[in-house]
Design a protein around this motif. Structure first.
Motif, PDB file in Angstrom:
ATOM      1  N   VAL A  62     -12.795 -38.717 -19.217  1.00 50.55           N
ATOM      2  CA  VAL A  62     -12.158 -38.494 -17.924  1.00 50.55           C
ATOM      3  C   VAL A  62     -11.895 -39.864 -17.292  1.00 50.55           C
ATOM      4  N   VAL A  63     -10.626 -40.205 -17.158  1.00 50.80           N
ATOM      5  CA  VAL A  63     -10.250 -41.540 -16.703  1.00 50.80           C
ATOM      6  C   VAL A  63      -9.245 -41.452 -15.557  1.00 50.80           C
ATOM      7  N   THR A  64      -9.128 -42.551 -14.817  1.00 52.84           N
ATOM      8  CA  THR A  64      -8.059 -42.679 -13.841  1.00 52.84           C
ATOM      9  C   THR A  64      -6.771 -42.943 -14.603  1.00 52.84           C
ATOM     10  N   ASP A  65      -5.718 -42.202 -14.286  1.00 52.88           N
ATOM     11  CA  ASP A  65      -4.480 -42.317 -15.048  1.00 52.88           C
ATOM     12  C   ASP A  65      -3.307 -41.973 -14.138  1.00 52.88           C
ATOM     13  N   ASP A  66      -2.209 -42.712 -14.273  1.00 53.45           N
ATOM     14  CA  ASP A  66      -1.056 -42.455 -13.412  1.00 53.45           C
ATOM     15  C   ASP A  66      -0.490 -41.061 -13.627  1.00 53.45           C
ATOM     16  N   ASP A  67      -0.536 -40.558 -14.868  1.00 50.42           N
ATOM     17  CA  ASP A  67      -0.013 -39.212 -15.141  1.00 50.42           C
ATOM     18  C   ASP A  67      -0.731 -38.152 -14.315  1.00 50.42           C
ATOM     19  N   VAL A  68      -2.035 -38.324 -14.135  1.00 50.08           N
ATOM     20  CA  VAL A  68      -2.814 -37.366 -13.362  1.00 50.08           C
ATOM     21  C   VAL A  68      -2.659 -37.624 -11.866  1.00 50.08           C
ATOM     22  N   SER A  69      -2.868 -38.868 -11.442  1.00 50.40           N
ATOM     23  CA  SER A  69      -2.827 -39.176 -10.008  1.00 50.40           C
ATOM     24  C   SER A  69      -1.470 -38.851  -9.400  1.00 50.40           C
ATOM     25  N   GLY A  70      -0.396 -39.280 -10.030  1.00 47.31           N
ATOM     26  CA  GLY A  70       0.934 -39.034  -9.481  1.00 47.31           C
ATOM     27  C   GLY A  70       1.319 -37.569  -9.492  1.00 47.31           C
ATOM     28  N   THR A  71       0.965 -36.872 -10.571  1.00 50.94           N
ATOM     29  CA  THR A  71       1.325 -35.461 -10.693  1.00 50.94           C
ATOM     30  C   THR A  71       0.730 -34.634  -9.568  1.00 50.94           C
ATOM     31  N   PHE A  72      -0.504 -34.939  -9.177  1.00 48.71           N
ATOM     32  CA  PHE A  72      -1.177 -34.104  -8.185  1.00 48.71           C
ATOM     33  C   PHE A  72      -1.170 -34.699  -6.781  1.00 48.71           C
ATOM     34  N   ALA A  73      -0.823 -35.965  -6.636  1.00 49.88           N
ATOM     35  CA  ALA A  73      -0.735 -36.559  -5.292  1.00 49.88           C
ATOM     36  C   ALA A  73       0.625 -36.318  -4.651  1.00 49.88           C
ATOM     37  N   PHE A  74       1.709 -36.519  -5.380  1.00 55.09           N
ATOM     38  CA  PHE A  74       3.028 -36.475  -4.757  1.00 55.09           C
ATOM     39  C   PHE A  74       3.415 -35.087  -4.232  1.00 55.09           C
ATOM     40  N   PRO A  75       3.013 -33.974  -4.882  1.00 57.24           N
ATOM     41  CA  PRO A  75       3.334 -32.666  -4.284  1.00 57.24           C
ATOM     42  C   PRO A  75       2.644 -32.401  -2.949  1.00 57.24           C
ATOM     43  N   ARG A  76       1.703 -33.249  -2.547  1.00 62.19           N
ATOM     44  CA  ARG A  76       1.118 -33.102  -1.212  1.00 62.19           C
ATOM     45  C   ARG A  76       2.181 -33.298  -0.128  1.00 62.19           C
ATOM     46  N   ALA A  77       3.303 -33.877  -0.504  1.00 66.01           N
ATOM     47  CA  ALA A  77       4.415 -34.017   0.442  1.00 66.01           C
ATOM     48  C   ALA A  77       4.871 -32.655   0.954  1.00 66.01           C
ATOM     49  N   LEU A  78       4.676 -31.614   0.174  1.00 66.53           N
ATOM     50  CA  LEU A  78       5.070 -30.273   0.629  1.00 66.53           C
ATOM     51  C   LEU A  78       4.270 -29.860   1.852  1.00 66.53           C
ATOM     52  N   GLU A  79       2.952 -29.868   1.756  1.00 62.69           N
ATOM     53  CA  GLU A  79       2.123 -29.482   2.894  1.00 62.69           C
ATOM     54  C   GLU A  79       2.256 -30.465   4.043  1.00 62.69           C
ATOM     55  N   ASP A  80       2.360 -31.750   3.722  1.00 58.00           N
ATOM     56  CA  ASP A  80       2.486 -32.765   4.774  1.00 58.00           C
ATOM     57  C   ASP A  80       3.713 -32.533   5.641  1.00 58.00           C
ATOM     58  N   ASN A  81       4.749 -31.914   5.074  1.00 64.01           N
ATOM     59  CA  ASN A  81       5.989 -31.668   5.808  1.00 64.01           C
ATOM     60  C   ASN A  81       6.177 -30.195   6.171  1.00 64.01           C
ATOM     61  N   GLY A  82       5.091 -29.411   6.113  1.00 61.94           N
ATOM     62  CA  GLY A  82       5.173 -28.012   6.526  1.00 61.94           C
ATOM     63  C   GLY A  82       5.831 -27.096   5.528  1.00 61.94           C
ATOM     64  N   PHE A  83       5.809 -27.428   4.240  1.00 59.08           N
ATOM     65  CA  PHE A  83       6.390 -26.620   3.164  1.00 59.08           C
ATOM     66  C   PHE A  83       7.868 -26.305   3.417  1.00 59.08           C
ATOM     67  N   PRO A  84       8.703 -27.331   3.559  1.00 61.77           N
ATOM     68  CA  PRO A  84      10.129 -27.066   3.791  1.00 61.77           C
ATOM     69  C   PRO A  84      10.791 -26.494   2.548  1.00 61.77           C
ATOM     70  N   LYS A  85      11.833 -25.698   2.750  1.00 60.39           N
ATOM     71  CA  LYS A  85      12.567 -25.126   1.618  1.00 60.39           C
ATOM     72  C   LYS A  85      13.292 -26.200   0.819  1.00 60.39           C
ATOM     73  N   HIS A  86      13.703 -27.259   1.521  1.00 58.40           N
ATOM     74  CA  HIS A  86      14.472 -28.302   0.844  1.00 58.40           C
ATOM     75  C   HIS A  86      13.827 -29.657   1.117  1.00 58.40           C
ATOM     76  N   LEU A  87      12.671 -29.880   0.503  1.00 60.32           N
ATOM     77  CA  LEU A  87      12.008 -31.169   0.587  1.00 60.32           C
ATOM     78  C   LEU A  87      12.943 -32.239   0.031  1.00 60.32           C
ATOM     79  N   THR A  88      13.073 -33.358   0.725  1.00 59.84           N
ATOM     80  CA  THR A  88      14.047 -34.379   0.325  1.00 59.84           C
ATOM     81  C   THR A  88      13.384 -35.526  -0.420  1.00 59.84           C
ATOM     82  N   SER A  89      14.211 -36.249  -1.125  1.00 60.05           N
ATOM     83  CA  SER A  89      13.745 -37.447  -1.817  1.00 60.05           C
ATOM     84  C   SER A  89      13.162 -38.450  -0.831  1.00 60.05           C
TER      85      SER A  89
END
Length: 716
Positions: A62-89
């Protein structure tokens, strides 16, 4: 809007597991060629991390890895923005700026023009928004078409069950933060396939769905068509032949850059086609084929986890027990770093329901952190054995039943526990010293458990277990960074009975808690056999503790419990000294479970354009803060930062360098009070957009230094 599949939750969990298994399988020989893998390792049928002939010479699984960190960190943008239908780049770009600590978190920091993600981060930092930050027009074709957009897509697919249009849209928005061209085409294709895999198992049909989101003239389309043709030509029997054809037409030597998307996408299609319905075959092919093995196997693992479910993963070698669901997500939101597959699956499931316009699913076992509701889940729990000699090594299984509010539990098989010995089972709440020897990627994390929080744990015993005693325990670092155990009260657990343990964690003197668990013993001369069942273990709310330097710099692990987003974090003098050379820097500690609390600190500005005390910190750009700056003769402000800053209240305050100020913030719901000394200077209600409902505490400095002896947190 597609309906949520009835088995959505379990398939998300299987997808998360598949991602982890693939990454951990492929990481030790990442970048190797097929020829080198076959010569030095042979076909990859299982983990090789403990073999000494691998290049990294690392035994970590079990290691720190960009594949894991990025995959599960970046979708937090959904909740951070109130789960918008059209989350933007652009919104996902804001998430990059919030969760990434420069040169430390998530990414490979290979330099501008060398690391695609590092290049994109520097663009975002310079004020260039996404999607321009990742564009070919700005960064060039070579930089923009590397593999990164593809490796982070799995989360976007898992929040889009049976909705490939949504998955492709989100993958494109996310991919264009850092990439462009063929890289984004590959990301969209794979995200659409994974989303459709919730409702479709046929690989050829999944490929057709994925290709429907790829332009007719795209190179990625030709790659997929070629691999399909080669696969059909040998009736799916000779993947090595097709791999050689891929190397000849689409190998690394045909593309510029460090890790181009096209060769690796071809190998993903190879493993997907030849793996057919076997998770194990797909893993073997994706890893043995070489090149960017952890990335490719991670994507294939997620796809096959969704397609074949837990049953598919469990057919063949036991890939799950060594992982035990564990993962590290290294971000500026350090309280979410020590995580597991169940926690992250539950987060994605919640997002999937929100995007589908459905009510959030009921909290599993009343929101218990460790609930074991997914079949086979261990949530990081392991049996401690070996040294000291008095430890008895039990065995663990996830089983049906023995739960008061759910359907499953963690079975602890005592296996003839002798009197005078104890069995301990525990799960990490922080990291151990071995993480400093992990290669490539740094781990930034805060503990998840603190003094003053109350741990609750429910246990059952079977009718044949005999009489035992049980008590909660925690392992805490000491002045020499060694672990010592502290314990709650002991209770008897008779055969066929149940018990609820409750333990308020005592003050640890500033030393972090490494793990939490249960200790089992017996005084029966005949020993104890049978099984004890752990139903839930959890804690909630803010701690009651003081964060301070616990000794005269004898120890170091307490310092690593702080997220360090500053140029310098020194502990030689006052206790905590924070320095940032240009712009805003901070240190922070805590988790998003900290909701209603009071934070106080006596802070001395040594030299600063602005400085202050922060609460409900959720990363680099999400927090409340009591800030002081030099406007006029001096000013104090209560601010809310959600990428942009909102001033909730402001007043004149003539502050001085080298003078200490007693500061406090109190937060209850959306009501915030700020004090300087005994004087309440602000009392506001945050009604501006989305409130910050929980988070860490922090010390902030803008271009300068501040110091304090301690930070005190108290629950309300």
């Amino acid at each position: 809007m597609p309906a949520i599949p009835h088995d959505y939750a379990e398939r998300v969990y299987a997808g998360v597991l598949g991602k982890l298994i693939g990454v951990y399988l492929g990481r030790p020989f990442e970048g190797w060629t097929y020829e080198r893998i076959m010569q030095e390792l042979g076909p990859i049928n299982y983990y090789v991390n403990e073999r000494r002939d691998v290049a990294l010479r690392s035994h970590h699984l079990v290691v720190t890895d960009d594949d894991v960190s990025g995959t599960f960190a970046f979708p937090r943008a959904l909740e951070d923005n109130g789960f918008p239908k059209h989350l933007t780049s652009e919104q996902i770009g804001h998430a990059w700026l919030n969760y990434i600590v420069e040169e430390r978190a998530i990414l490979w920091w290979g330099g501008i023009g060398n690391s695609t993600e590092h290049t994109a981060y520097l663009r975002l930092k310079a004020g260039i928004p996404a999607p321009q930050s990742g564009s070919i027009a700005l960064n060039g074709k070579t930089v923009a078409e590397q593999i990164g957009a593809q490796i982070f897509i799995d989360g976007w697919a898992m929040v889009s069950p049976g909705n490939p249009e949504q998955a492709a849209y989100l993958a494109e928005q996310a991919g264009r933060v850092s990439h462009d061209g063929e890289s984004v085409h590959a990301a969209k294709l794979l995200a659409a396939m994974e989303a459709q895999a919730f409702v479709e198992r046929d690989v050829q049909k999944l490929l057709d769905v994925g290709l429907s989101f790829v332009p007719k003239d795209a190179l990625i389309r030709r790659v997929v068509e070629d691999v399909r043709e080669w696969h059909a030509g040998d009736n799916g029997r000779d993947w090595e032949r097709t791999r050689a054809l891929i190397a000849g037409r689409y190998g690394y030597d045909k593309f510029a850059g460090n890790c181009h998307v096209v060769p690796n996408h071809a190998l993903i299609i190879l493993a997907t086609l030849y793996g057919e319905t076997s998770f194990q075959d797909a893993m073997r092919i994706a890893n043995t084929a070489g090149w960017d093995t952890d990335c490719n196997a991670g994507n294939v693992g997620c796809l096959f986890g969704i397609r074949t479910g837990l049953a598919g993963i469990d057919t063949g070698p036991d890939f799950r027990t060594p992982v035990a669901d564990r993962m590290y997500i290294s971000t500026a939101d350090g309280g979410g770093a020590i995580s597991d597959a169940v926690i992250e699956a539950q987060s994605l499931i919640k997002a999937g329901h929100a995007l589908a316009g459905r009510p959030a699913p009921a909290a599993v076992k009343n929101g218990a952190r460790f609930n074991f509701e997914f079949p086979g889940s261990l949530q990081g729990f392991h049996a401690l054995g070996g040294s000291p000699a008095r430890l008895h090594e039990a065995s663990l299984r996830n089983v049906a039943g023995h739960s008061k509010s759910g359907s499953r539990s963690l079975a602890i098989d005592l296996r003839r526990l002798a009197p005078g010995r104890v069995a301990r089972v525990a799960s990490p709440t922080f990291f151990d010293k071995e993480v400093f020897t992990m290669p490539t990627y740094q781990l930034i994390a805060c503990p998840t458990l603190y003094s003053g929080q109350t741990v609750e744990c429910r246990l059952e015993s079977d009718r044949g277990s005999g009489k035992v005693t049980v008590r909660p325990f925690a392992s805490v670092y000491d002045a020499r960074d060694e672990l010592r155990q502290i314990h709650g009260d002991q209770q008897e657990l008779a055969a066929g009975s149940e018990v609820l343990l409750s333990w308020r964690i005592p003050e640890t003197g500033g030393y972090p808690i490494f793990e939490i668990g249960v200790e089992i013993a017996t005084d029966d001369p005949l020993g104890a056999d049978g099984t004890i069942y752990l139903d839930t273990l959890t804690w909630r709310g803010a701690p009651d503790t003081i964060l301070a330097r616990p000794d005269d710099n004898l120890s170091a692990m307490w310092k690593h419990a702080w997220v360090n987003n500053a140029s310098q974090f020194q502990t030689r003098w006052e206790g905590l000294r924070v320095t940032n050379g240009d712009g805003i820097g901070f240190i922070a500690q805590g988790t998003r479970d900290w909701k209603d609390y009071r934070v106080a600190s006596e802070v001395t500005p040594l030299l600063a354009d602005a400085w202050g005390l922060a609460a409900r910190v959720q990363g680099r750009e999400r927090y409340y803060a009591l800030m002081f700056d030099r406007a006029g003769r001096g000013r104090v402000r209560l601010v809310k930062r959600l990428h942009d800053e909102t001033i909730l209240a402001s007043d004149r305050f003539d502050w001085e360098l080298d003078h200490s100020y007693e500061l406090a913030l109190q937060l209850r719901g959306n009501e915030i009070e700020a004090c300087i000394g005994d004087r309440k200077i602000f009392a506001v209600r945050d009604t501006e957009g989305l409130p910050l409902t929980g988070g860490a505490v922090g010390l902030i400095v803008d271009t300068g230094s501040l110091a304090t002896q301690s930070v005190r947190i108290s629950p309300l």
